[in-house]
Design a protein around this motif. Structure first.
Motif, PDB file in Angstrom:
ATOM      1  N   LEU A  62     -66.783  13.859 -12.098  1.00  0.00           N
ATOM      2  CA  LEU A  62     -68.223  14.061 -11.931  1.00  0.00           C
ATOM      3  C   LEU A  62     -68.961  13.651 -13.206  1.00  0.00           C
ATOM      4  O   LEU A  62     -69.993  12.974 -13.145  1.00  0.00           O
ATOM      5  CB  LEU A  62     -68.527  15.524 -11.582  1.00  0.00           C
ATOM      6  N   MET A  63     -68.419  14.029 -14.350  1.00  0.00           N
ATOM      7  CA  MET A  63     -69.046  13.670 -15.627  1.00  0.00           C
ATOM      8  C   MET A  63     -69.113  12.157 -15.799  1.00  0.00           C
ATOM      9  O   MET A  63     -70.123  11.615 -16.257  1.00  0.00           O
ATOM     10  CB  MET A  63     -68.281  14.303 -16.794  1.00  0.00           C
ATOM     11  N   GLU A  64     -68.063  11.474 -15.433  1.00  0.00           N
ATOM     12  CA  GLU A  64     -68.052  10.007 -15.539  1.00  0.00           C
ATOM     13  C   GLU A  64     -69.075   9.380 -14.597  1.00  0.00           C
ATOM     14  O   GLU A  64     -69.772   8.432 -14.971  1.00  0.00           O
ATOM     15  CB  GLU A  64     -66.655   9.451 -15.263  1.00  0.00           C
ATOM     16  N   ALA A  65     -69.175   9.902 -13.375  1.00  0.00           N
ATOM     17  CA  ALA A  65     -70.139   9.372 -12.415  1.00  0.00           C
ATOM     18  C   ALA A  65     -71.566   9.563 -12.921  1.00  0.00           C
ATOM     19  O   ALA A  65     -72.399   8.656 -12.825  1.00  0.00           O
ATOM     20  CB  ALA A  65     -69.955  10.039 -11.048  1.00  0.00           C
ATOM     21  N   VAL A  66     -71.851  10.728 -13.476  1.00  0.00           N
ATOM     22  CA  VAL A  66     -73.179  11.000 -14.025  1.00  0.00           C
ATOM     23  C   VAL A  66     -73.468  10.076 -15.207  1.00  0.00           C
ATOM     24  O   VAL A  66     -74.542   9.478 -15.297  1.00  0.00           O
ATOM     25  CB  VAL A  66     -73.296  12.488 -14.440  1.00  0.00           C
ATOM     26  N   THR A  67     -72.512   9.932 -16.098  1.00  0.00           N
ATOM     27  CA  THR A  67     -72.694   9.073 -17.275  1.00  0.00           C
ATOM     28  C   THR A  67     -72.942   7.627 -16.855  1.00  0.00           C
ATOM     29  O   THR A  67     -73.839   6.962 -17.383  1.00  0.00           O
ATOM     30  CB  THR A  67     -71.478   9.179 -18.209  1.00  0.00           C
ATOM     31  N   GLU A  68     -72.166   7.143 -15.899  1.00  0.00           N
ATOM     32  CA  GLU A  68     -72.344   5.769 -15.424  1.00  0.00           C
ATOM     33  C   GLU A  68     -73.722   5.569 -14.787  1.00  0.00           C
ATOM     34  O   GLU A  68     -74.368   4.542 -14.989  1.00  0.00           O
ATOM     35  CB  GLU A  68     -71.239   5.406 -14.427  1.00  0.00           C
ATOM     36  N   LYS A  69     -74.172   6.559 -14.033  1.00  0.00           N
ATOM     37  CA  LYS A  69     -75.493   6.467 -13.393  1.00  0.00           C
ATOM     38  C   LYS A  69     -76.589   6.439 -14.457  1.00  0.00           C
ATOM     39  O   LYS A  69     -77.526   5.631 -14.370  1.00  0.00           O
ATOM     40  CB  LYS A  69     -75.691   7.642 -12.430  1.00  0.00           C
ATOM     41  N   LEU A  70     -76.481   7.289 -15.459  1.00  0.00           N
ATOM     42  CA  LEU A  70     -77.481   7.305 -16.530  1.00  0.00           C
ATOM     43  C   LEU A  70     -77.495   5.977 -17.289  1.00  0.00           C
ATOM     44  O   LEU A  70     -78.569   5.437 -17.586  1.00  0.00           O
ATOM     45  CB  LEU A  70     -77.213   8.469 -17.490  1.00  0.00           C
ATOM     46  N   GLU A  71     -76.312   5.455 -17.584  1.00  0.00           N
ATOM     47  CA  GLU A  71     -76.246   4.162 -18.269  1.00  0.00           C
ATOM     48  C   GLU A  71     -76.915   3.070 -17.450  1.00  0.00           C
ATOM     49  O   GLU A  71     -77.646   2.235 -17.990  1.00  0.00           O
ATOM     50  CB  GLU A  71     -74.792   3.780 -18.549  1.00  0.00           C
ATOM     51  N   ALA A  72     -76.680   3.062 -16.149  1.00  0.00           N
ATOM     52  CA  ALA A  72     -77.269   2.042 -15.279  1.00  0.00           C
ATOM     53  C   ALA A  72     -78.789   2.149 -15.251  1.00  0.00           C
ATOM     54  O   ALA A  72     -79.498   1.132 -15.341  1.00  0.00           O
ATOM     55  CB  ALA A  72     -76.695   2.165 -13.862  1.00  0.00           C
ATOM     56  N   VAL A  73     -79.304   3.362 -15.146  1.00  0.00           N
ATOM     57  CA  VAL A  73     -80.753   3.560 -15.100  1.00  0.00           C
ATOM     58  C   VAL A  73     -81.408   3.111 -16.401  1.00  0.00           C
ATOM     59  O   VAL A  73     -82.417   2.407 -16.393  1.00  0.00           O
ATOM     60  CB  VAL A  73     -81.083   5.040 -14.789  1.00  0.00           C
ATOM     61  N   PHE A  74     -80.811   3.469 -17.535  1.00  0.00           N
ATOM     62  CA  PHE A  74     -81.419   3.108 -18.812  1.00  0.00           C
ATOM     63  C   PHE A  74     -81.125   1.662 -19.209  1.00  0.00           C
ATOM     64  O   PHE A  74     -81.825   1.106 -20.049  1.00  0.00           O
ATOM     65  CB  PHE A  74     -81.018   4.095 -19.901  1.00  0.00           C
ATOM     66  N   HIS A  75     -80.148   1.042 -18.587  1.00  0.00           N
ATOM     67  CA  HIS A  75     -79.948  -0.393 -18.792  1.00  0.00           C
ATOM     68  C   HIS A  75     -81.049  -1.172 -18.065  1.00  0.00           C
ATOM     69  O   HIS A  75     -81.604  -2.135 -18.595  1.00  0.00           O
ATOM     70  CB  HIS A  75     -78.565  -0.824 -18.296  1.00  0.00           C
ATOM     71  N   LYS A  76     -81.356  -0.713 -16.872  1.00  0.00           N
ATOM     72  CA  LYS A  76     -82.391  -1.365 -16.065  1.00  0.00           C
ATOM     73  C   LYS A  76     -83.774  -1.170 -16.668  1.00  0.00           C
ATOM     74  O   LYS A  76     -84.607  -2.084 -16.647  1.00  0.00           O
ATOM     75  CB  LYS A  76     -82.354  -0.796 -14.635  1.00  0.00           C
ATOM     76  N   ASP A  77     -84.040   0.005 -17.186  1.00  0.00           N
ATOM     77  CA  ASP A  77     -85.330   0.336 -17.795  1.00  0.00           C
ATOM     78  C   ASP A  77     -85.051   0.957 -19.160  1.00  0.00           C
ATOM     79  O   ASP A  77     -84.908   2.167 -19.277  1.00  0.00           O
ATOM     80  CB  ASP A  77     -86.096   1.301 -16.899  1.00  0.00           C
ATOM     81  N   PRO A  78     -84.944   0.145 -20.197  1.00  0.00           N
ATOM     82  CA  PRO A  78     -84.455   0.623 -21.498  1.00  0.00           C
ATOM     83  C   PRO A  78     -85.451   1.455 -22.310  1.00  0.00           C
ATOM     84  O   PRO A  78     -85.781   1.138 -23.450  1.00  0.00           O
ATOM     85  CB  PRO A  78     -84.084  -0.667 -22.221  1.00  0.00           C
ATOM     86  N   VAL A  79     -85.895   2.556 -21.726  1.00  0.00           N
ATOM     87  CA  VAL A  79     -86.743   3.487 -22.469  1.00  0.00           C
ATOM     88  C   VAL A  79     -85.886   4.408 -23.333  1.00  0.00           C
ATOM     89  O   VAL A  79     -86.401   5.140 -24.173  1.00  0.00           O
ATOM     90  CB  VAL A  79     -87.643   4.316 -21.538  1.00  0.00           C
ATOM     91  N   ALA A  80     -84.566   4.361 -23.104  1.00  0.00           N
ATOM     92  CA  ALA A  80     -83.618   5.155 -23.886  1.00  0.00           C
ATOM     93  C   ALA A  80     -82.285   4.433 -23.899  1.00  0.00           C
ATOM     94  O   ALA A  80     -82.020   3.587 -23.042  1.00  0.00           O
ATOM     95  CB  ALA A  80     -83.446   6.550 -23.288  1.00  0.00           C
ATOM     96  N   VAL A  81     -81.473   4.788 -24.880  1.00  0.00           N
ATOM     97  CA  VAL A  81     -80.133   4.208 -24.966  1.00  0.00           C
ATOM     98  C   VAL A  81     -79.135   5.337 -25.224  1.00  0.00           C
ATOM     99  O   VAL A  81     -79.373   6.204 -26.068  1.00  0.00           O
ATOM    100  CB  VAL A  81     -80.050   3.119 -26.063  1.00  0.00           C
ATOM    101  N   LEU A  82     -78.055   5.323 -24.461  1.00  0.00           N
ATOM    102  CA  LEU A  82     -76.961   6.268 -24.678  1.00  0.00           C
ATOM    103  C   LEU A  82     -76.129   5.747 -25.836  1.00  0.00           C
ATOM    104  O   LEU A  82     -75.635   4.625 -25.800  1.00  0.00           O
ATOM    105  CB  LEU A  82     -76.100   6.387 -23.415  1.00  0.00           C
ATOM    106  N   THR A  83     -76.002   6.553 -26.901  1.00  0.00           N
ATOM    107  CA  THR A  83     -75.285   6.103 -28.097  1.00  0.00           C
ATOM    108  C   THR A  83     -73.980   6.838 -28.339  1.00  0.00           C
ATOM    109  O   THR A  83     -73.174   6.385 -29.147  1.00  0.00           O
ATOM    110  CB  THR A  83     -76.156   6.251 -29.360  1.00  0.00           C
ATOM    111  N   GLY A  84     -73.775   7.955 -27.670  1.00  0.00           N
ATOM    112  CA  GLY A  84     -72.539   8.688 -27.896  1.00  0.00           C
ATOM    113  C   GLY A  84     -72.215   9.646 -26.777  1.00  0.00           C
ATOM    114  O   GLY A  84     -73.109  10.200 -26.137  1.00  0.00           O
ATOM    115  N   VAL A  85     -70.904   9.803 -26.534  1.00  0.00           N
ATOM    116  CA  VAL A  85     -70.398  10.769 -25.563  1.00  0.00           C
ATOM    117  C   VAL A  85     -69.231  11.468 -26.242  1.00  0.00           C
ATOM    118  O   VAL A  85     -68.248  10.822 -26.606  1.00  0.00           O
ATOM    119  CB  VAL A  85     -69.920  10.087 -24.262  1.00  0.00           C
ATOM    120  N   TYR A  86     -69.359  12.776 -26.432  1.00  0.00           N
ATOM    121  CA  TYR A  86     -68.333  13.552 -27.120  1.00  0.00           C
ATOM    122  C   TYR A  86     -67.852  14.640 -26.171  1.00  0.00           C
ATOM    123  O   TYR A  86     -68.652  15.431 -25.677  1.00  0.00           O
ATOM    124  CB  TYR A  86     -68.875  14.188 -28.398  1.00  0.00           C
TER     125      TYR A  86
END
Length: 146
Positions: A62-86
């Motif tokens: 579930l965590m991976e699916a959420v992370t992938e979805k967030l990355e896709a949304v912010f790749h399409k509309d780069p108002v934010a960038v994911l820089t780290g996952v710990y």
């Protein structure tokens, strides 16, 4: 395609003794050099730790699916960038840098519409020098070099 570095790091919790799996984005220069990306948002996702402090297989998926979805949304509309996952010691932290807290919140909520409610905790602060990213990238690169 984003360039990431993944490495285990020692936990700062002396009683935990488990490793933290740190995944840090390396190719962030275009965001980092833009002074508008000055807000850091930390999204914490607590979970019940299993083997060596990591999430269960089901929760990890579930965590991976959420992370992938967030990355896709912010790749399409780069108002934010994911820089780290710990991930480790019962929590997954997602670190973002954004140019607008309000727009980030709206896009984040849109991205997660298809998922069940999640136990997420948010904190935000100005980090114009990207100090958090610099520190964790330095740790990850040193750990990888060992």
């Amino acid at each position: 395609m984003a360039k990431w570095l993944t490495t285990p790091l020692e936990s700062s919790n002396p009683e935990g003794g488990n490793l933290i799996m740190a995944t840090v984005r390396k190719d962030v220069e275009s965001f980092r050099n833009n002074p508008r990306y000055k807000f850091r948002i930390d999204v914490s996702w607590p979970y019940t730790p299993h083997d060596k402090g990591m999430p269960s297989e089901e929760e990890s998926e579930l965590m991976e699916a959420v992370t992938e979805k967030l990355e896709a949304v912010f790749h399409k509309d780069p108002v934010a960038v994911l820089t780290g996952v710990y991930t480790g010691e019962g929590v997954r932290d997602l670190i973002f840098y954004t140019l607008s807290l309000h727009i980030f919140q709206r896009k984040f909520n849109e991205a997660l519409e298809e998922f069940p409610p999640l136990p997420l905790e948010f904190s935000a602060e100005e980090d114009e020098q990207w100090e958090e990213h610099s520190a964790i990238l330095e740790l990850a690169e040193a750990a990888e070099a060992e």
